[in-house]
Design a protein around this motif. Structure first.
Motif, PDB file in Angstrom:
ATOM      1  N   GLY A 159       0.834  -1.201   0.000  1.00 44.40           N
ATOM      2  CA  GLY A 159       0.000   0.000   0.000  1.00 44.40           C
ATOM      3  C   GLY A 159       0.868   1.250   0.000  1.00 44.40           C
ATOM      4  N   HIS A 160       0.234   2.393   0.212  1.00 46.21           N
ATOM      5  CA  HIS A 160       0.968   3.665   0.218  1.00 46.21           C
ATOM      6  C   HIS A 160       1.994   3.729   1.344  1.00 46.21           C
ATOM      7  N   GLU A 161       1.654   3.087   2.491  1.00 43.32           N
ATOM      8  CA  GLU A 161       2.564   3.193   3.649  1.00 43.32           C
ATOM      9  C   GLU A 161       3.894   2.490   3.380  1.00 43.32           C
ATOM     10  N   GLU A 162       3.914   1.560   2.406  1.00 47.60           N
ATOM     11  CA  GLU A 162       5.153   0.851   2.106  1.00 47.60           C
ATOM     12  C   GLU A 162       6.000   1.591   1.060  1.00 47.60           C
ATOM     13  N   SER A 163       5.531   2.690   0.599  1.00 49.32           N
ATOM     14  CA  SER A 163       6.280   3.471  -0.389  1.00 49.32           C
ATOM     15  C   SER A 163       7.497   4.130   0.275  1.00 49.32           C
ATOM     16  N   TYR A 164       8.558   4.397  -0.523  1.00 42.24           N
ATOM     17  CA  TYR A 164       9.732   5.085   0.043  1.00 42.24           C
ATOM     18  C   TYR A 164       9.446   6.569   0.231  1.00 42.24           C
ATOM     19  N   ASN A 165       8.402   7.034  -0.435  1.00 46.46           N
ATOM     20  CA  ASN A 165       8.048   8.448  -0.293  1.00 46.46           C
ATOM     21  C   ASN A 165       6.530   8.534  -0.087  1.00 46.46           C
ATOM     22  N   PRO A 166       6.034   8.093   1.113  1.00 46.99           N
ATOM     23  CA  PRO A 166       4.580   8.013   1.310  1.00 46.99           C
ATOM     24  C   PRO A 166       3.975   9.394   1.503  1.00 46.99           C
ATOM     25  N   PRO A 167       2.680   9.519   1.257  1.00 48.24           N
ATOM     26  CA  PRO A 167       2.002  10.794   1.546  1.00 48.24           C
ATOM     27  C   PRO A 167       2.109  11.114   3.040  1.00 48.24           C
TER      28      PRO A 167
END
Length: 741
Positions: free
Chosen positions: A302-310
């Motif tokens: 999901g978004h939380e696993e992104s290296y640049n999350p919102p």
């Protein structure tokens, strides 16, 4: 002149020698005790005698020295001898010594040459006593013998601790000084010896020049040699087949043919073969299968696993603190989302291997089959008992109180018609009450505490059995129909059978006269001991009485009223009998001892069953009107229900009472049973028995009846049901009888 000068020199030499010998002897005497000196002399004598045996072997100068010592002793002891004589002796001795010394010196030189270049690794062999404890020489001046057989004398060691300390402080070589037990001397180690000791302590080789890593010499290498190792011709057996081996092989072949030796099993390689469980996952046949489970899927990132999350996915300080305090299984995310400016700045994932392993475990431990889980509601496990409203009628309210007795009422009984109630008390009276009005119709004084009363169940008779002390009284209360009363009196007036008795009878039947007869007491059955219980057979002719006594087999008697005879059915004592009961239909007799209920067949005269009550002390038993069920109360607050067709152990044990259960009873017509206890309560239970053997009895407690006052720690002593109505009578220690309807 030359001779004189030579003589003078010899004298001077001998004088010097004698002085040296004397000094040595003085030192010896100074160091030794008298005993040790005696022992020495004996040893010396022995050695002299041994030397004399081997007189031809005069290699060493030991004899001459011994002689000198002896002569020295003589000189010291014999002070009054002539000097001239001594001088002559000395001169002759000197000559002898010279001759001997000449011979020994030559030989000693040879010996020194011999041992100078000795390269043996053995121990120092200056002392020849061998490997023995040196404490054995503690009391002797010497410490052993050298190679020539001479004594090795101990050095003078008069060092005390102070000298030792000073030596330690001042002597620079003290640290390398070693005491040699073999010679008794202190040896100063050389530098080479100290180096050797240090090397050995470090675990190195003693020799400095030894190379422990020198290359090994391979005598037989892997290279094929041109020339043979030996030049010996080859054996005959190396090219001719062996007959012994041929015999062995033929035996093995025969054993394999006969099946005695089985060939080795081919090992199955499939055991160690690994395969992918979910390889054929997409096949349509498996997918259609109802019980098929697909492989567990990894959740998509999901978004939380992104290296640049919102920014809304990043944790605040509070959320981070909460996340750290939570248990790993309670956390929503297994990691804290972090922000990086570019992908190059992202570090390696620390839990990569851990999560890979968990994924493998998920795939490996995933169930291959769908298990149909049963969601059990805990309330469904409780058996569904019918509501008490559906089980009516049963007694609920206290209707009447029968007052009149002055002491506790131990026993009550209802007439078969249900019109009259009889009660026996410790005040020595039996009272007859009208059930409907609670009016006392008659009082009979029996002259003792009434333990038990029982109304005859035959409706054609109006009789009552009363247990008073050691006798059973048969009363005719003359209540009710005249025909019934007249038939009862006719039965009691019947003549006694004259049976020729072999011995004195334990039970005596007698007819009463005078006042007792007017009171209505017609018969008296005298027992050897106090009677505690009486009970009638359903037909009304037989009567059983109980006298609890552990020491005798005379505990139960069965009396026949029509013939006026009694018999003891048991020859042996089976325990302290508490209560007895007749089977309502069959010829069975129930006997309750402290822990067991035994059922006897009176026709076959044998025991048919033994019920285990699982209680410490049975107080009372009651038999169901159908005859296949028994309840028994006990002093340890239990009520046990037995299904005789099912087991010898209780079908159900009820623990509703707080204190001892005194009495139990079944209703003759309704599916009810009751128990009375010392806690002042009567508990009425519904107990339906089904004709279908596969269906268990339905037991439901329906009502707790209170009303009796506890006096002297006793509550309700007896309980009985009305023969036709769903009513219950209870008698208590408060001298009252209560009717609940």
């Amino acid at each position: 002149m030359e001779q004189r000068s030579a003589m003078k020199k010899v004298r001077e030499k001998t004088k010097r020698k004698t002085k040296e010998v004397e000094e040595e002897e003085r030192e010896e005497l100074f160091n030794l005790n008298n005993k040790a000196a005696e022992k020495d002399e004996e040893d010396d004598d022995l050695s002299d005698s041994e030397d004399s045996e081997y007189s031809g072997l005069e290699d060493s100068g030991s004899d001459s020295e011994d002689e000198e010592e002896e002569s020295g002793d003589v000189e010291e002891d014999d002070a009054g001898s002539n000097e001239d004589h001594d001088k002559q002796n000395q001169q002759t001795k000197v000559k002898n010594n010279k001759n001997k010394k000449g011979t020994t010196e030559g030989k000693q030189e040879k010996k020194e040459d011999e041992y100078e270049h000795d390269t043996s690794d053995e121990e120092d062999i200056r002392n020849t006593v061998g490997n023995i404890p040196m404490e054995w020489y503690k009391d002797f001046p010497h410490i052993g013998y050298d190679l020539d057989g001479k004594k090795i004398f101990k050095p003078i060691r008069n060092k005390d601790e102070l000298d030792e300390f000073l030596d330690k402080m001042e002597n620079p070589d003290y640290w390398r000084t070693v005491h040699d037990k073999q010679t008794g001397r202190d040896i100063v180690l050389s530098d080479e010896q100290v180096d050797l000791v240090n090397r050995l302590q470090r675990g190195q080789f003693g020799d400095i020049n030894f190379n422990e890593y020198q290359p090994t010499v391979e005598f037989f290498s892997s290279d094929v040699m041109i020339h043979p190792v030996t030049n010996r011709p080859a054996d005959k057996r190396s090219f001719i087949p062996s007959l012994i081996e041929k015999e062995k092989v033929s035996k093995l072949v025969h054993a394999i043919k006969m099946g005695w030796i089985k060939p080795r099993r081919v090992q199955d390689d499939s055991k160690d073969r690994y395969y992918d469980l979910w390889a054929s996952e997409d096949s349509s046949i498996l997918a259609k299968h109802r019980m098929h489970l697909p492989a567990p899927k990894v959740p998509l990132p999901g978004h939380e696993e992104s290296y640049n999350p919102p920014p809304e996915y990043l944790f605040t300080e509070e959320e981070k603190a909460v996340w750290e305090q939570q248990d790993p299984e309670d956390r929503k995310l297994p990691f804290i989302p972090k922000k990086f400016s570019s992908l190059r700045h992202v570090p390696a994932y620390s839990r990569f291997i851990h999560e890979k392993f968990e994924r493998c475990l998920d795939l490996y431990l995933c169930p291959r089959q769908r298990k149909m889980r049963v969601n059990v509601n805990p309330e469904d496990l409780i058996p569904k008992l019918p509501k008490p409203k559906d089980l009516q009628p049963f007694p609920t309210t206290q209707s009447l109180v029968y007052r009149g007795h002055s002491s506790l009422v131990r026993s009550i009984s209802v007439s078969p018609s249900g019109q009259w109630l009889a009660s026996g008390s410790d005040d020595g009276s039996v009272r007859f009450w009208e059930v409907c009005s609670a009016r006392c119709m008659k009082t009979v004084q029996v002259g003792g505490a009434v333990k038990s009363i029982a109304w005859n169940p035959n409706p054609a008779l109006c009789l009552l059995a009363v247990a008073v002390d050691s006798s059973v009284l048969i009363l005719s209360p003359s209540l009710g129909d005249k025909l019934v009363v007249s038939s009862s009196e006719r039965l009691l007036a019947g003549s006694q059978e004259d049976n020729p008795s072999e011995g004195p009878e334990p039970v005596v039947w007698s007819e009463t006269e005078g006042e007792e007869l007017k009171e209505g007491i017609h018969l008296k059955i005298q027992h050897p001991k106090a009677v505690h219980q009486v009970t009638w057979h359903a037909k009304g002719d037989y009567l059983a009485s109980v006298m609890p006594d552990n020491s005798s087999h005379l505990q139960v008697f069965i009396h026949q009223l029509s013939r006026r005879r009694s018999q003891n059915p048991f020859r042996r004592n089976k325990g302290l009998v508490q209560s007895v009961a007749f089977h309502p239909i069959r010829p069975f007799f129930f006997v309750a001892t402290q822990r067991y209920v035994r059922i006897y067949n009176l026709v076959k005269q044998e025991m048919t069953k033994k019920l285990q009550a699982n209680s410490k002390w049975i107080s009372n038993i009651a038999v169901h009107p159908g005859g296949d069920h028994v309840i028994c109360g006990s002093y340890d607050c239990k009520l046990s229900w037995f299904d005789l067709d099912l087991s010898t152990k209780p079908y159900k044990v009820l623990r509703h009472h707080k204190r001892a259960v005194r009495s139990v009873a079944y209703h003759k017509g309704y599916p009810l049973f009751a128990s009375a206890s010392d806690d002042g309560t009567v508990i009425v239970c519904h107990g339906t028995v089904f004709n279908d053997l596969l269906q268990n009895p339905l037991i439901v407690p329906v009502k707790v009846l209170r009303g009796h006052v506890i006096t002297h720690d006793l509550g309700v002593l007896d309980v009985t049901f009305h023969p036709t109505q769903p009513w219950i009578f209870s008698s208590g220690a408060d001298a009252t009888i209560r009717l609940f309807t």
